[in-house]
Design an enzyme around this catalytic site. Sequence first.
Site, PDB file in Angstrom:
ATOM      1  N   ASP A 243      -6.819   4.396  -1.877  1.00  0.00           N
ATOM      2  CA  ASP A 243      -5.838   5.491  -1.866  1.00  0.00           C
ATOM      3  C   ASP A 243      -6.139   6.577  -2.900  1.00  0.00           C
ATOM      4  O   ASP A 243      -5.228   7.213  -3.438  1.00  0.00           O
ATOM      5  CB  ASP A 243      -4.408   4.951  -2.089  1.00  0.00           C
TER       6      ASP A 243
ATOM      7  N   HIS B  82      -5.805   6.842   5.676  1.00  0.00           N
ATOM      8  CA  HIS B  82      -6.366   8.067   5.112  1.00  0.00           C
ATOM      9  C   HIS B  82      -5.539   9.260   5.596  1.00  0.00           C
ATOM     10  O   HIS B  82      -5.386   9.453   6.800  1.00  0.00           O
ATOM     11  CB  HIS B  82      -7.844   8.207   5.519  1.00  0.00           C
TER      12      HIS B  82
HETATM   13  P1  GDP Z   1      -7.200   7.449   0.877  1.00  0.00           P
HETATM   14  O1  GDP Z   1      -6.808   6.118   1.401  1.00  0.00           O
HETATM   15  O2  GDP Z   1      -8.184   7.355  -0.233  1.00  0.00           O
HETATM   16  O3  GDP Z   1      -7.663   8.400   1.951  1.00  0.00           O
HETATM   17  O4  GDP Z   1      -5.884   8.078   0.240  1.00  0.00           O
HETATM   18  P2  GDP Z   1      -4.420   8.108   0.913  1.00  0.00           P
HETATM   19  O5  GDP Z   1      -4.414   9.138   1.965  1.00  0.00           O
HETATM   20  O6  GDP Z   1      -3.983   6.737   1.260  1.00  0.00           O
HETATM   21  O7  GDP Z   1      -3.538   8.520  -0.338  1.00  0.00           O
HETATM   22  C1  GDP Z   1      -3.748   9.725  -1.021  1.00  0.00           C
HETATM   23  C2  GDP Z   1      -2.466  10.569  -0.937  1.00  0.00           C
HETATM   24  O8  GDP Z   1      -2.545  11.620  -1.863  1.00  0.00           O
HETATM   25  C3  GDP Z   1      -2.283  11.218   0.435  1.00  0.00           C
HETATM   26  O9  GDP Z   1      -0.906  11.324   0.685  1.00  0.00           O
HETATM   27  C4  GDP Z   1      -2.897  12.604   0.237  1.00  0.00           C
HETATM   28  O10 GDP Z   1      -2.329  13.582   1.094  1.00  0.00           O
HETATM   29  C5  GDP Z   1      -2.546  12.874  -1.195  1.00  0.00           C
HETATM   30  N1  GDP Z   1      -3.520  13.694  -1.942  1.00  0.00           N
HETATM   31  C6  GDP Z   1      -4.870  13.746  -1.803  1.00  0.00           C
HETATM   32  N2  GDP Z   1      -5.392  14.571  -2.743  1.00  0.00           N
HETATM   33  C7  GDP Z   1      -4.346  15.037  -3.461  1.00  0.00           C
HETATM   34  C8  GDP Z   1      -4.237  15.900  -4.609  1.00  0.00           C
HETATM   35  O11 GDP Z   1      -5.215  16.390  -5.161  1.00  0.00           O
HETATM   36  N3  GDP Z   1      -2.974  16.141  -5.088  1.00  0.00           N
HETATM   37  C9  GDP Z   1      -1.863  15.579  -4.532  1.00  0.00           C
HETATM   38  N4  GDP Z   1      -0.690  15.859  -5.069  1.00  0.00           N
HETATM   39  N5  GDP Z   1      -1.949  14.759  -3.465  1.00  0.00           N
HETATM   40  C10 GDP Z   1      -3.161  14.481  -2.952  1.00  0.00           C
HETATM   41  P1  IMO Z   2      -7.589   2.874   1.844  1.00  0.00           P
HETATM   42  O1  IMO Z   2      -8.834   3.018   2.680  1.00  0.00           O
HETATM   43  C1  IMO Z   2      -5.239   0.447  -0.889  1.00  0.00           C
HETATM   44  C2  IMO Z   2      -5.391  -3.882  -0.344  1.00  0.00           C
HETATM   45  C3  IMO Z   2      -4.123  -4.575   0.112  1.00  0.00           C
HETATM   46  C4  IMO Z   2      -4.287  -5.912  -0.602  1.00  0.00           C
HETATM   47  C5  IMO Z   2      -5.796  -6.164  -0.485  1.00  0.00           C
HETATM   48  C6  IMO Z   2      -6.188  -7.072   0.677  1.00  0.00           C
HETATM   49  O2  IMO Z   2      -6.411   3.564   2.395  1.00  0.00           O
HETATM   50  O3  IMO Z   2      -7.878   3.214   0.425  1.00  0.00           O
HETATM   51  P2  IMO Z   2      -6.348  -6.678   3.306  1.00  0.00           P
HETATM   52  O4  IMO Z   2      -5.303  -6.307   4.304  1.00  0.00           O
HETATM   53  O5  IMO Z   2      -7.488  -5.716   3.237  1.00  0.00           O
HETATM   54  O6  IMO Z   2      -6.823  -8.092   3.439  1.00  0.00           O
HETATM   55  O7  IMO Z   2      -5.581  -6.615   1.885  1.00  0.00           O
HETATM   56  O8  IMO Z   2      -6.387  -4.899  -0.317  1.00  0.00           O
HETATM   57  N1  IMO Z   2      -5.850  -2.781   0.528  1.00  0.00           N
HETATM   58  C7  IMO Z   2      -5.737  -1.487   0.198  1.00  0.00           C
HETATM   59  N2  IMO Z   2      -5.156  -0.890  -0.862  1.00  0.00           N
HETATM   60  N3  IMO Z   2      -5.875   1.194   0.032  1.00  0.00           N
HETATM   61  C8  IMO Z   2      -6.482   0.615   1.078  1.00  0.00           C
HETATM   62  O9  IMO Z   2      -7.244   1.314   1.961  1.00  0.00           O
HETATM   63  C9  IMO Z   2      -6.395  -0.786   1.235  1.00  0.00           C
HETATM   64  N4  IMO Z   2      -6.846  -1.665   2.148  1.00  0.00           N
HETATM   65  C10 IMO Z   2      -6.508  -2.884   1.700  1.00  0.00           C
HETATM   66  O10 IMO Z   2      -2.983  -3.885  -0.319  1.00  0.00           O
HETATM   67  O11 IMO Z   2      -3.983  -5.770  -1.963  1.00  0.00           O
HETATM   68 MG    MG Z   3      -5.083   5.007   1.786  1.00  0.00          MG
END
Ligand code: GDP
Ligand code: IMO
Ligand code: MG
Length: 429
Positions: free
Chosen positions: A13, A41
């Site tokens: 994340d 994502h």
């Molecule tokens: P990922 O799993 O690595 O793709 O990340 P996620 O999408 O799960 O979580 C990142 C969150 O932060 C999302 O809601 C994005 O829209 C948000 N985000 C990404 N870059 C930025 C940033 O630079 N600033 C803020 N405030 N939010 C961001």
């Molecule tokens: P993105 O791509 C954050 C975490 C789960 C749990 C551990 C194992 O969005 O960054 P699983 O279901 O994979 O066996 O869970 O991994 N986890 C993540 N945490 N971002 C993710 O993906 C995750 N994918 C799995 O919360 O702790």
């Molecule tokens: Mg994510």
Amino acid sequence: MANVTVIGAQWGDEGKGKIVDWLASRADAVVRFQGGHNAGHTLVVGDQVYKLSLLPSGIVTGTLSIIGNGVVLDPWALKAEVEKLTAQGVEINPDNFALADNCPLILPLHRDLDGLREAAAGTGKIGTTGRGIGPAYEDKVGRRAIRVCDLAHLDTLGSQLDRLCAHHDALRAGFGQPPVDRDALVAELREIAPFVLQFAQVVWKRLQTVRKAGARVLFEGAQGVLLDVDHGTYPFVTSSNTVSGTASAGSGLGPAATGFVLGIVKAYTTRVGSGPFPTELTDATGQKLGERGHEFGTVTGRKRRCGWFDAVLVRQSCAISGVTGIALTKLDVLDGFEKVRICTGYRLRGKVLDYFPSYAGDQAEVEPIYEEMDGWHGTTAGARSWADLPAQAIKYIQRVQELIETPVALVSTSPERDDTILVRDPFLD
Ligand code: GDP
Ligand code: IMO
Ligand code: MG
């Protein structure tokens, strides 16, 4: 022209989706190489928000999007996601989306087992996403998996199904569950097969053609290095290798193709699920980070745990994954903090450590050593050039790159695609 491999350098994340989407318009193909629909994502483009779990983030810009063999694929989740994205106006067809025919499938029995194990573990649970990821990878390495290519041969699956069901029936019996309903499983597979097979291809060959044509490939990692099954906070990890090296094994393109390794790094730290987290803040400051950063999981909606930036962990992730440069994301979330802290080392039973130890007992016990800096007045939110950043925010970035021994290539200042500062172009490196 380099290829680029995007990986998360913390516990997931970090903002991988946003950065991949931003880079995708200049790539010829975007490839997912591990994980499954445990990923979430988020892409923000104008007033549209796209949430992707399985589809590569390049799909939104119409870039050729490929799911490599290293991914575990839930066919029903794929169908639901394709339908959701199509309803949002994204074009998805066999020309712009390919799926490796040697991808192992996640079946309903994997989801069952994931849930049963977590429920039985009580407070010792891993906190998985409940998507069946772990059990599906177990069957892959246990040589029992049903793969995408098998969907074209459902009538002759007999002995493969025997092996799979014998294994799961024994496990299910241990949980007091009935055996797998084999007929129902085959019927479900038969129904979904045509949908999946329309995208199935020999992906390593497609990538070879793409490479020979001089195309730029962007690899999109899921999760983060600290969730890697070898290098992460074991056993509180996911069941795949999330490090950059997996881009090759999980796609079928040789390791030299990995190119520029772009580590995505949040300006603070979050984690969802159980496991050690040395800089976690359970006080009002942690609460404030979570609120300002909207730290709720994309996949499960769970609240993410928040804490200060941990330079020890990120330095370790960057070293293990050979990170060429980082994208520092969510800097804007730190706007308005009077003071900010960075963890520069750990104390463990009187000793100072400059790395995160492997033993789970030590991981749970280490205490962070902090360095405190003044926060900045003014805002970084929405900044698109270095000149827009307050001087103190630049100091923070510089201190981060010094401590992690890796340069900053990009800075992200909001969820919006174009609120991104380019310091060093990964494609031109
Ligand atoms: P990922 O799993 O690595 O793709 O990340 P996620 O999408 O799960 O979580 C990142 C969150 O932060 C999302 O809601 C994005 O829209 C948000 N985000 C990404 N870059 C930025 C940033 O630079 N600033 C803020 N405030 N939010 C961001
Ligand atoms: P993105 O791509 C954050 C975490 C789960 C749990 C551990 C194992 O969005 O960054 P699983 O279901 O994979 O066996 O869970 O991994 N986890 C993540 N945490 N971002 C993710 O993906 C995750 N994918 C799995 O919360 O702790
Ligand atoms: Mg994510």
